[in-house]
Scaffold this motif. Structure first.
Motif, mmCIF file in Angstrom:
data_model
loop_
_atom_site.group_PDB
_atom_site.id
_atom_site.type_symbol
_atom_site.label_atom_id
_atom_site.label_comp_id
_atom_site.label_asym_id
_atom_site.label_seq_id
_atom_site.Cartn_x
_atom_site.Cartn_y
_atom_site.Cartn_z
ATOM 1 N N ALA A 128 -36.818 70.419 -42.228
ATOM 2 C CA ALA A 128 -35.188 69.804 -41.853
ATOM 3 C C ALA A 128 -34.964 69.551 -43.167
ATOM 4 C CB ALA A 128 -35.898 68.768 -41.047
ATOM 5 N N THR A 129 -34.224 71.065 -43.279
ATOM 6 C CA THR A 129 -33.071 71.281 -44.583
ATOM 7 C C THR A 129 -32.189 70.409 -44.264
ATOM 8 O OG1 THR A 129 -32.118 73.190 -44.019
ATOM 9 C CG2 THR A 129 -33.970 73.533 -44.943
ATOM 10 N N ALA A 130 -31.807 70.134 -45.683
ATOM 11 C CA ALA A 130 -30.702 68.780 -45.732
ATOM 12 C C ALA A 130 -29.160 69.576 -45.496
ATOM 13 C CB ALA A 130 -30.241 68.490 -47.484
ATOM 14 N N GLU A 131 -29.678 70.507 -45.225
ATOM 15 C CA GLU A 131 -28.202 71.603 -44.290
ATOM 16 C C GLU A 131 -28.457 70.964 -42.617
ATOM 17 O OE1 GLU A 131 -27.865 75.221 -43.963
ATOM 18 O OE2 GLU A 131 -25.651 75.700 -44.041
ATOM 19 N N ILE A 132 -29.439 71.037 -42.008
ATOM 20 C CA ILE A 132 -30.117 70.736 -40.915
ATOM 21 C C ILE A 132 -30.248 69.060 -40.432
ATOM 22 C CG2 ILE A 132 -31.497 70.613 -39.420
ATOM 23 C CD1 ILE A 132 -32.577 73.492 -39.840
ATOM 24 N N LYS A 133 -30.974 68.655 -41.509
ATOM 25 C CA LYS A 133 -30.434 67.690 -40.949
ATOM 26 C C LYS A 133 -29.012 66.869 -40.980
ATOM 27 C CE LYS A 133 -34.601 66.276 -44.133
ATOM 28 N NZ LYS A 133 -34.605 65.749 -44.911
ATOM 29 N N ALA A 134 -27.643 67.464 -41.694
ATOM 30 C CA ALA A 134 -26.541 66.717 -41.765
ATOM 31 C C ALA A 134 -25.838 67.509 -40.250
ATOM 32 C CB ALA A 134 -25.593 67.680 -42.541
ATOM 33 N N GLU A 135 -26.180 68.568 -40.256
ATOM 34 C CA GLU A 135 -25.767 69.632 -38.676
ATOM 35 C C GLU A 135 -26.662 68.350 -37.587
ATOM 36 O OE1 GLU A 135 -25.318 72.941 -35.395
ATOM 37 O OE2 GLU A 135 -26.776 72.780 -37.287
ATOM 38 N N ILE A 136 -27.243 67.731 -37.332
ATOM 39 C CA ILE A 136 -28.224 66.733 -36.735
ATOM 40 C C ILE A 136 -27.405 65.536 -36.623
ATOM 41 C CG2 ILE A 136 -29.943 65.565 -36.100
ATOM 42 C CD1 ILE A 136 -32.003 67.125 -37.031
ATOM 43 N N ASP A 137 -27.059 65.232 -38.132
ATOM 44 C CA ASP A 137 -26.722 63.957 -38.251
ATOM 45 C C ASP A 137 -24.586 63.520 -37.081
ATOM 46 O OD1 ASP A 137 -28.810 62.118 -39.194
ATOM 47 O OD2 ASP A 137 -27.027 62.413 -40.589
ATOM 48 N N ARG A 138 -24.343 65.210 -37.495
ATOM 49 C CA ARG A 138 -23.129 65.470 -36.623
ATOM 50 C C ARG A 138 -22.432 65.654 -35.043
ATOM 51 N NH1 ARG A 138 -22.498 69.417 -41.434
ATOM 52 N NH2 ARG A 138 -23.062 71.063 -39.928
ATOM 53 N N TYR A 167 -31.955 62.956 -25.053
ATOM 54 C CA TYR A 167 -33.535 63.007 -25.667
ATOM 55 C C TYR A 167 -32.678 64.435 -26.104
ATOM 56 C CZ TYR A 167 -36.943 60.441 -23.708
ATOM 57 O OH TYR A 167 -37.814 59.232 -23.173
ATOM 58 N N LEU A 168 -32.479 64.377 -27.609
ATOM 59 C CA LEU A 168 -32.098 65.093 -28.759
ATOM 60 C C LEU A 168 -33.053 66.206 -29.100
ATOM 61 C CD1 LEU A 168 -28.867 66.890 -29.149
ATOM 62 C CD2 LEU A 168 -28.612 65.053 -31.432
ATOM 63 N N ASN A 169 -33.145 67.452 -28.463
ATOM 64 C CA ASN A 169 -34.334 68.668 -29.440
ATOM 65 C C ASN A 169 -33.812 68.915 -30.210
ATOM 66 O OD1 ASN A 169 -37.167 67.335 -27.380
ATOM 67 N ND2 ASN A 169 -35.397 67.205 -25.870
ATOM 68 N N VAL A 170 -34.456 69.964 -31.692
ATOM 69 C CA VAL A 170 -33.686 69.864 -32.521
ATOM 70 C C VAL A 170 -34.525 71.348 -32.632
ATOM 71 C CG1 VAL A 170 -32.219 69.893 -34.261
ATOM 72 C CG2 VAL A 170 -32.526 68.304 -33.107
ATOM 73 N N PHE A 171 -34.332 72.597 -32.984
ATOM 74 C CA PHE A 171 -35.090 73.733 -32.780
ATOM 75 C C PHE A 171 -34.258 74.379 -34.083
ATOM 76 C CE2 PHE A 171 -35.425 72.728 -28.044
ATOM 77 C CZ PHE A 171 -36.732 72.331 -28.195
ATOM 78 N N THR A 172 -35.392 75.055 -35.626
ATOM 79 C CA THR A 172 -34.572 75.998 -36.262
ATOM 80 C C THR A 172 -34.427 76.746 -35.271
ATOM 81 O OG1 THR A 172 -36.607 77.599 -36.741
ATOM 82 C CG2 THR A 172 -35.742 75.478 -37.519
ATOM 83 N N LYS A 173 -33.259 78.022 -35.774
ATOM 84 C CA LYS A 173 -32.419 79.561 -35.135
ATOM 85 C C LYS A 173 -33.199 80.373 -35.793
ATOM 86 C CE LYS A 173 -28.291 78.080 -35.251
ATOM 87 N NZ LYS A 173 -28.015 78.962 -33.584
ATOM 88 N N SER A 174 -34.302 80.320 -36.773
ATOM 89 C CA SER A 174 -35.371 81.184 -37.423
ATOM 90 C C SER A 174 -36.659 81.303 -36.471
ATOM 91 C CB SER A 174 -35.633 80.994 -39.427
ATOM 92 O OG SER A 174 -36.497 80.457 -39.016
#
Length: 140
Positions: free
Chosen positions: A61-71, A133-140
């Protein structure tokens, strides 16, 4: 015109490879995708949304990913989206192809391709239950 996040939801998973690369969870009882960052578990109490975060691989969870999750969470629970349980239920009933429990018709899967991560959104129409349930996955 403002983009409504509900228009971007898909009922077929565009990132199935995420569910193929699994590892044993810390509890030793289940397998989890290696790309899973975590999930938010949320319920609507009739007045507002409440949520709890459940990390899985927090180092992803990078800062960029955390911001997108919040959005994404804020957009999903906004007044023009899933403002309450009746609105969530109407969305689900409008997409019978997303239903995962045909006997009771109370659980639905939706997917969203994000900029830095992807989302599997499980919606549950039962009152007094977790409704999202908002499940989050990296793209890489």
């Amino acid at each position: 015109m403002k983009d409504n996040i509900l228009e971007r939801l898909k009922t077929e998973c565009p990132f199935p490879q995420v569910f193929e690369d699994l590892e044993r969870s810390e509890d030793g009882f289940t397998n989890v995708p290696r790309q899973k960052i975590g999930h938010l578990r949320a319920d609507h109490d009739g007045r507002r949304w409440w949520n709890t975060a459940w990390p899985c691989h927090p180092a992803l969870a990078t800062a960029e990913i955390k911001a997108e999750i919040d959005r994404v969470y804020e957009a999903l629970t906004a007044a023009d989206a899933l403002k309450d349980l009746p609105t969530l239920t109407r969305l689900c009933e409008a997409h019978p192809e997303a239903c995962v429990d045909w006997q009771f018709r109370q659980e639905y899967n939706f997917y969203l391709e994000g900029e830095t991560c992807d989302f599997w959104i499980r919606l549950i129409t039962r009152r007094q239950d977790y409704n999202m349930y908002l499940n989050v996955f990296t793209k890489s």
